[in-house]
Design a protein around this motif. Structure first.
Motif, PDB file in Angstrom:
ATOM      1  N   PHE A   1       0.850  -1.179   0.000  1.00 22.28           N
ATOM      2  CA  PHE A   1       0.000   0.000   0.000  1.00 22.28           C
ATOM      3  C   PHE A   1       0.884   1.225   0.000  1.00 22.28           C
ATOM      4  O   PHE A   1       2.045   1.170   0.354  1.00 22.28           O
ATOM      5  N   HIS A   2       0.313   2.336  -0.413  1.00 19.06           N
ATOM      6  CA  HIS A   2       1.009   3.616  -0.346  1.00 19.06           C
ATOM      7  C   HIS A   2       0.953   4.079   1.105  1.00 19.06           C
ATOM      8  O   HIS A   2      -0.122   4.138   1.686  1.00 19.06           O
ATOM      9  N   PRO A   3       2.080   4.403   1.718  1.00 18.45           N
ATOM     10  CA  PRO A   3       2.097   4.689   3.147  1.00 18.45           C
ATOM     11  C   PRO A   3       1.193   5.838   3.598  1.00 18.45           C
ATOM     12  O   PRO A   3       0.718   5.830   4.714  1.00 18.45           O
ATOM     13  N   GLU A   4       0.954   6.823   2.732  1.00 17.78           N
ATOM     14  CA  GLU A   4       0.115   7.951   3.140  1.00 17.78           C
ATOM     15  C   GLU A   4      -1.364   7.732   2.830  1.00 17.78           C
ATOM     16  O   GLU A   4      -2.185   8.571   3.142  1.00 17.78           O
ATOM     17  N   LEU A   5      -1.699   6.663   2.149  1.00 14.99           N
ATOM     18  CA  LEU A   5      -3.067   6.439   1.713  1.00 14.99           C
ATOM     19  C   LEU A   5      -3.896   5.831   2.843  1.00 14.99           C
ATOM     20  O   LEU A   5      -3.754   4.666   3.183  1.00 14.99           O
ATOM     21  N   THR A   6      -4.748   6.646   3.435  1.00 12.83           N
ATOM     22  CA  THR A   6      -5.602   6.191   4.525  1.00 12.83           C
ATOM     23  C   THR A   6      -6.757   5.378   3.962  1.00 12.83           C
ATOM     24  O   THR A   6      -7.437   5.830   3.047  1.00 12.83           O
ATOM     25  N   PRO A   7      -6.997   4.188   4.505  1.00 13.67           N
ATOM     26  CA  PRO A   7      -8.169   3.428   4.061  1.00 13.67           C
ATOM     27  C   PRO A   7      -9.439   4.227   4.351  1.00 13.67           C
ATOM     28  O   PRO A   7      -9.466   5.073   5.247  1.00 13.67           O
ATOM     29  N   PRO A   8     -10.515   3.963   3.608  1.00 17.53           N
ATOM     30  CA  PRO A   8     -11.772   4.677   3.864  1.00 17.53           C
ATOM     31  C   PRO A   8     -12.255   4.450   5.296  1.00 17.53           C
ATOM     32  O   PRO A   8     -12.056   3.378   5.870  1.00 17.53           O
ATOM     33  N   LEU A   9     -12.894   5.474   5.858  1.00 17.51           N
ATOM     34  CA  LEU A   9     -13.430   5.353   7.218  1.00 17.51           C
ATOM     35  C   LEU A   9     -14.347   4.147   7.343  1.00 17.51           C
ATOM     36  O   LEU A   9     -14.332   3.460   8.370  1.00 17.51           O
TER      37      LEU A   9
ATOM     38  N   GLU B   1     -14.089   1.338  10.188  1.00 13.59           N
ATOM     39  CA  GLU B   1     -15.222   1.113  11.093  1.00 13.59           C
ATOM     40  C   GLU B   1     -15.734  -0.322  10.992  1.00 13.59           C
ATOM     41  O   GLU B   1     -16.110  -0.935  11.998  1.00 13.59           O
ATOM     42  N   ALA B   2     -15.718  -0.888   9.784  1.00 18.02           N
ATOM     43  CA  ALA B   2     -16.155  -2.277   9.591  1.00 18.02           C
ATOM     44  C   ALA B   2     -15.231  -3.239  10.337  1.00 18.02           C
ATOM     45  O   ALA B   2     -15.691  -4.255  10.881  1.00 18.02           O
TER      46      ALA B   2
ATOM     47  N   ARG C   1     -16.428  -6.111  13.102  1.00 19.36           N
ATOM     48  CA  ARG C   1     -16.128  -7.528  12.894  1.00 19.36           C
ATOM     49  C   ARG C   1     -15.282  -8.142  14.005  1.00 19.36           C
ATOM     50  O   ARG C   1     -15.451  -9.308  14.332  1.00 19.36           O
ATOM     51  N   LEU C   2     -14.346  -7.374  14.519  1.00 20.52           N
ATOM     52  CA  LEU C   2     -13.346  -7.927  15.429  1.00 20.52           C
ATOM     53  C   LEU C   2     -13.805  -7.799  16.876  1.00 20.52           C
ATOM     54  O   LEU C   2     -13.316  -6.974  17.648  1.00 20.52           O
ATOM     55  N   VAL C   3     -14.751  -8.648  17.227  1.00 22.28           N
ATOM     56  CA  VAL C   3     -15.393  -8.622  18.538  1.00 22.28           C
ATOM     57  C   VAL C   3     -15.235  -9.995  19.188  1.00 22.28           C
ATOM     58  O   VAL C   3     -15.419 -11.027  18.541  1.00 22.28           O
ATOM     59  N   PHE C   4     -14.911  -9.985  20.454  1.00 27.56           N
ATOM     60  CA  PHE C   4     -14.743 -11.215  21.234  1.00 27.56           C
ATOM     61  C   PHE C   4     -16.043 -11.592  21.931  1.00 27.56           C
ATOM     62  O   PHE C   4     -16.832 -10.713  22.296  1.00 27.56           O
TER      63      PHE C   4
ATOM     64  N   LEU D   1      -8.159   4.898  13.446  1.00 30.75           N
ATOM     65  CA  LEU D   1      -9.481   5.389  13.046  1.00 30.75           C
ATOM     66  C   LEU D   1      -9.746   6.768  13.636  1.00 30.75           C
ATOM     67  O   LEU D   1     -10.266   7.652  12.947  1.00 30.75           O
ATOM     68  N   VAL D   2      -9.382   6.991  14.878  1.00 29.62           N
ATOM     69  CA  VAL D   2      -9.583   8.301  15.504  1.00 29.62           C
ATOM     70  C   VAL D   2      -8.812   9.366  14.720  1.00 29.62           C
ATOM     71  O   VAL D   2      -9.364  10.411  14.374  1.00 29.62           O
TER      72      VAL D   2
END
Length: 170
Positions: A11-19, A23-24, A28-31, A100-101
């Motif tokens: 990935f491009h280091p400065e490219l932030t994934p979409p919010l 958030e997804a 998904r990552l819940v115990f 994310l914040v």
């Protein structure tokens, strides 16, 4: 994998994934539960993954204000522990991944440092700390990695959580 190779997808280091993607991940990552044994097993998995890729990271897992796991791998330093504490405080305060914040502030045309009104010596909205969320309870702690560029720290934690929880990658 050599020390200089990236962990996870290219990935491009400065490219932030979409919010929405970030958030997804949190949805998904819940115990179902998170015990001392879970902290040990997740922490051990993170150490194994870091060793495989020779990642110079420190790893930390906190639950309800108590440190349940900590490891420092070759190439890490005391600075990584300071970053861990700062990123973890963001998760504890906002209930969301530190990356994310920061991305939410950037999406509003600002930065966390400019707009949060929080001491940057105590809080860092940089990637690498992810909330430990328990189904029906909410955020109870954080798993944090420091030592790679911030998006790689974030993706490293997410990949380990996906593997630990037995989920397929997005």
């Amino acid at each position: 994998m050599t020390h200089n190779q990236e962990i996870g997808p290219k990935f491009h280091p400065e490219l932030t994934p979409p919010l929405e993607e970030l958030e997804a991940q949190e949805r998904r990552l819940v115990f179902r539960q998170f015990t001392f044994d879970d902290a040990w097993a997740l922490g051990t998995l993170l150490v194994e993954l870091a060793r495989e890729s020779q990642a110079p990271v420190a790893i930390d897992i906190h639950r309800a204000g108590q440190q349940l796991f900590h490891a420092a791998l070759p190439g890490s330093s005391p600075d990584n522990d300071a970053w861990i504490a700062r990123k973890r405080r963001v998760v504890e305060r906002y209930g969301s991944a530190s990356y994310l914040v920061g991305a939410r502030f950037r999406a509003k045309g600002s930065t966390f440092e400019e707009s949060s009104r929080l001491d940057p010596d105590e809080y860092a909205a940089h990637g690498g700390s992810f909330p430990i969320t328990v189904e029906g309870v909410g955020v109870i702690g954080a798993v944090t990695v420091s030592g790679l560029p911030q998006l790689q720290d974030h993706r490293f934690v997410v990949a380990a959580l996906e593997q630990y929880l037995g989920l397929d990658r997005d």
